[in-house]
Design an enzyme around this catalytic site. Structure first.
Site, PDB file in Angstrom:
ATOM      1  N   SER A   1       0.828  -1.120  -0.082  1.00 16.30           N
ATOM      2  CA  SER A   1       0.078  -0.108  -0.003  1.00 16.30           C
ATOM      3  C   SER A   1       1.111   1.181  -0.203  1.00 16.30           C
ATOM      4  O   SER A   1       2.150   1.099   0.583  1.00 16.30           O
ATOM      5  CB  SER A   1      -0.759   0.101   1.235  1.00 16.30           C
ATOM      6  OG  SER A   1      -1.423   1.293   1.513  1.00 16.30           O
TER       7      SER A   1
ATOM      8  N   TYR B   1      -1.272   0.008  10.537  1.00 14.79           N
ATOM      9  CA  TYR B   1      -1.507  -0.687   9.207  1.00 14.79           C
ATOM     10  C   TYR B   1      -0.444  -0.007   8.366  1.00 14.79           C
ATOM     11  O   TYR B   1       0.118  -1.003   7.580  1.00 14.79           O
ATOM     12  CB  TYR B   1      -2.949   0.088   8.778  1.00 14.79           C
ATOM     13  CG  TYR B   1      -3.242  -0.197   7.388  1.00 14.79           C
ATOM     14  CD1 TYR B   1      -3.472  -1.464   6.979  1.00 14.79           C
ATOM     15  CD2 TYR B   1      -3.124   0.786   6.214  1.00 14.79           C
ATOM     16  CE1 TYR B   1      -3.905  -1.963   5.727  1.00 14.79           C
ATOM     17  CE2 TYR B   1      -3.428   0.333   4.907  1.00 14.79           C
ATOM     18  CZ  TYR B   1      -3.599  -1.037   4.887  1.00 14.79           C
ATOM     19  OH  TYR B   1      -3.755  -1.448   3.528  1.00 14.79           O
TER      20      TYR B   1
HETATM   21  P1  NDP Z   1     -11.581  -6.129   0.941  1.00 17.06           P
HETATM   22  O1  NDP Z   1     -11.779  -5.718   2.176  1.00 17.06           O
HETATM   23  O2  NDP Z   1     -12.637  -5.597  -0.147  1.00 17.06           O
HETATM   24  O3  NDP Z   1     -10.955  -7.597   0.961  1.00 17.06           O
HETATM   25  C1  NDP Z   1     -10.072  -7.903   1.699  1.00 17.06           C
HETATM   26  C2  NDP Z   1     -10.166  -9.491   1.394  1.00 17.06           C
HETATM   27  O4  NDP Z   1      -9.208 -10.189   2.566  1.00 17.06           O
HETATM   28  C3  NDP Z   1     -11.220 -10.180   1.922  1.00 17.06           C
HETATM   29  O5  NDP Z   1     -11.508 -11.141   0.744  1.00 17.06           O
HETATM   30  C4  NDP Z   1     -11.323 -10.704   2.936  1.00 17.06           C
HETATM   31  O6  NDP Z   1     -11.991 -12.093   2.980  1.00 17.06           O
HETATM   32  C5  NDP Z   1      -9.777 -11.133   3.070  1.00 17.06           C
HETATM   33  N1  NDP Z   1      -9.228 -11.324   4.345  1.00 17.06           N
HETATM   34  C6  NDP Z   1      -9.330 -10.492   5.537  1.00 17.06           C
HETATM   35  N2  NDP Z   1      -8.718 -11.111   6.651  1.00 17.06           N
HETATM   36  C7  NDP Z   1      -8.439 -12.265   6.235  1.00 17.06           C
HETATM   37  C8  NDP Z   1      -7.935 -13.494   6.813  1.00 17.06           C
HETATM   38  N3  NDP Z   1      -7.860 -13.334   8.205  1.00 17.06           N
HETATM   39  N4  NDP Z   1      -7.949 -14.753   6.318  1.00 17.06           N
HETATM   40  C9  NDP Z   1      -8.358 -14.721   5.035  1.00 17.06           C
HETATM   41  N5  NDP Z   1      -8.795 -13.825   4.330  1.00 17.06           N
HETATM   42  C10 NDP Z   1      -8.873 -12.402   4.950  1.00 17.06           C
HETATM   43  O7  NDP Z   1     -10.328  -4.995   0.680  1.00 17.06           O
HETATM   44  P2  NDP Z   1      -9.458  -4.990  -0.651  1.00 17.06           P
HETATM   45  O8  NDP Z   1      -9.762  -5.683  -1.692  1.00 17.06           O
HETATM   46  O9  NDP Z   1      -9.379  -3.357  -0.809  1.00 17.06           O
HETATM   47  O10 NDP Z   1      -7.762  -4.993  -0.164  1.00 17.06           O
HETATM   48  C11 NDP Z   1      -7.173  -6.363  -0.422  1.00 17.06           C
HETATM   49  C12 NDP Z   1      -5.697  -5.863  -0.013  1.00 17.06           C
HETATM   50  O11 NDP Z   1      -5.394  -4.722  -0.368  1.00 17.06           O
HETATM   51  C13 NDP Z   1      -5.585  -5.713   1.585  1.00 17.06           C
HETATM   52  O12 NDP Z   1      -4.358  -6.271   1.736  1.00 17.06           O
HETATM   53  C14 NDP Z   1      -5.337  -4.235   1.570  1.00 17.06           C
HETATM   54  O13 NDP Z   1      -4.538  -3.885   2.902  1.00 17.06           O
HETATM   55  C15 NDP Z   1      -4.761  -3.837   0.029  1.00 17.06           C
HETATM   56  N6  NDP Z   1      -4.829  -2.388  -0.211  1.00 17.06           N
HETATM   57  C16 NDP Z   1      -6.124  -1.912  -0.059  1.00 17.06           C
HETATM   58  C17 NDP Z   1      -6.304  -0.662  -0.421  1.00 17.06           C
HETATM   59  C18 NDP Z   1      -7.731   0.038  -0.729  1.00 17.06           C
HETATM   60  O14 NDP Z   1      -7.717   1.466  -0.399  1.00 17.06           O
HETATM   61  N7  NDP Z   1      -8.853  -0.553  -0.582  1.00 17.06           N
HETATM   62  C19 NDP Z   1      -5.183   0.201  -0.995  1.00 17.06           C
HETATM   63  C20 NDP Z   1      -3.850  -0.308  -1.070  1.00 17.06           C
HETATM   64  C21 NDP Z   1      -3.680  -1.664  -0.342  1.00 17.06           C
HETATM   65  P3  NDP Z   1     -12.801 -12.703   4.256  1.00 17.06           P
HETATM   66  O15 NDP Z   1     -13.420 -11.889   5.025  1.00 17.06           O
HETATM   67  O16 NDP Z   1     -13.916 -13.534   3.610  1.00 17.06           O
HETATM   68  O17 NDP Z   1     -11.910 -13.379   4.792  1.00 17.06           O
HETATM   69  C1  8X3 Z   2      -5.174   1.516   1.707  1.00 14.89           C
HETATM   70  C2  8X3 Z   2      -4.812   2.803   1.280  1.00 14.89           C
HETATM   71  O1  8X3 Z   2      -4.206   5.362   2.141  1.00 14.89           O
HETATM   72  O2  8X3 Z   2      -6.274   3.917   2.923  1.00 14.89           O
HETATM   73  O3  8X3 Z   2      -3.976   0.741   1.753  1.00 14.89           O
HETATM   74  O4  8X3 Z   2      -3.849   3.464   3.641  1.00 14.89           O
HETATM   75  S1  8X3 Z   2      -4.747   3.982   2.551  1.00 14.89           S
END
Ligand code: NDP
Ligand code: 8X3
Length: 255
Positions: free
Chosen positions: A139, A152
């Protein structure tokens, strides 16, 4: 040759969009997440296009990860690409007001879970060799701190450095490692972070053309299909409408 991708956190957001993208390109899929109802729905949908296996798996459960990921179903082997996507942020409060349980959950998921899945699948990726990839979801929070980002931000800094460091160890194996670092992206991430606060979600994305999960899915697919002699070490993506702010300065009120 069969091309298989394992996507952690495929039930939502980036992971779900990546499942659709890779399926549309004929890849076989191993999809994981905790919400089995969503995994079942994905399997029913995507099995019309390709071979799909799903695993209800919490990446924090080391024993379950090792037991369930050590051997892939025969129709999915060999594994070419791992997308370490499962992750979350919890809370936006400053450190003194933050929950220690939330901090531990982020560390257990974003760091320990990612490390567990990587270590478990590494032998299979190394057996594939040239052309295999580990694509880690970092991120911008891993490079640029912000108020309330505390743990985070720390977990995503770990993902960046871990990605680069294991590249050193994998030199000669042909296995690539990339850290994909998106900025503001629209997904359930924000609902999870705010405890389901739809108003906070609406406020964050109001008037901004944020990154969409499909943008990340396309980028992940591009990374996974680069010529095998190329490694993208670090790739940062932001919406055009997002940039940096000046440093905050605390001034003495008496001066
Ligand atoms: P979502 O919340 O839409 O998806 C997150 C996914 O992670 C879900 O499928 C969830 O599945 C899974 N997950 C969470 N905890 C667990 C666990 N303990 N075991 C297995 N699966 C888990 O978020 P995003 O798609 O936006 O995020 C995906 C990744 O990208 C993350 O690592 C996030 O930190 C990163 N990210 C997100 C950004 C944003 O602004 N959205 C920007 C930069 C990075 P379930 O709940 O079914 O287990
Ligand atoms: C998610 C992006 O800017 O909310 O990783 O941390 S931010």
């Amino acid at each position: 040759m069969t091309q298989t991708v394992c996507i952690t956190g495929a039930t939502s957001g980036f992971g779900r969009a990546a499942a659709y993208k890779f399926a549309s390109e004929g890849w076989h899929l191993l999809l994981t997440g905790r919400r089995s109802d969503r995994l079942e729905a994905l399997q029913a949908e995507l099995a019309k296009q390709t071979e799909v296996a799903t695993l209800t798996l919490d990446v924090r459960d080391t024993a379950a990860c090792q037991a369930q990921l050590a051997t892939l179903p025969a129709n999915l082997a060999p594994l070419k690409t791992l997308i370490n996507n499962a992750g979350l942020a919890l809370g936006t409060t400053p450190a003194p007001q933050s929950s220690l349980d939330d901090w531990h959950t982020m560390i257990d998921t974003n760091i320990k879970g990612l490390v567990t899945v990587t270590k478990t699948l590494l032998p299979q990726l190394m057996a594939f060799g040239r052309g295999a990839s580990i694509l880690n979801l970092g991120s911008v929070a891993g490079s640029y701190p912000y108020p309330g980002g505390n743990v985070y931000c720390g977990t995503k800094a770990f993902v960046e450095q871990f990605s680069k460091a294991i590249r050193c160890d994998l030199l000669g194996s042909g296995v690539r490692v990339s850290n994909l670092a998106p900025g503001m992206s629209e997904s359930e991430f924000t609902l999870v972070r705010t405890g389901g606060n739809q108003q906070a979600y609406n406020d964050l994305y109001r008037g901004v053309e944020a990154i969409q999960p499909e943008d990340i899915a396309d980028t992940l697919y591009w990374l996974a299909t680069l010529p095998p002699h190329l490694n993208v070490n670090q790739l940062e993506l932001m919406p055009v409408q997002q940039a940096w702010s000046p440093f905050a300065v605390q001034r003495n009120s008496s001066d």
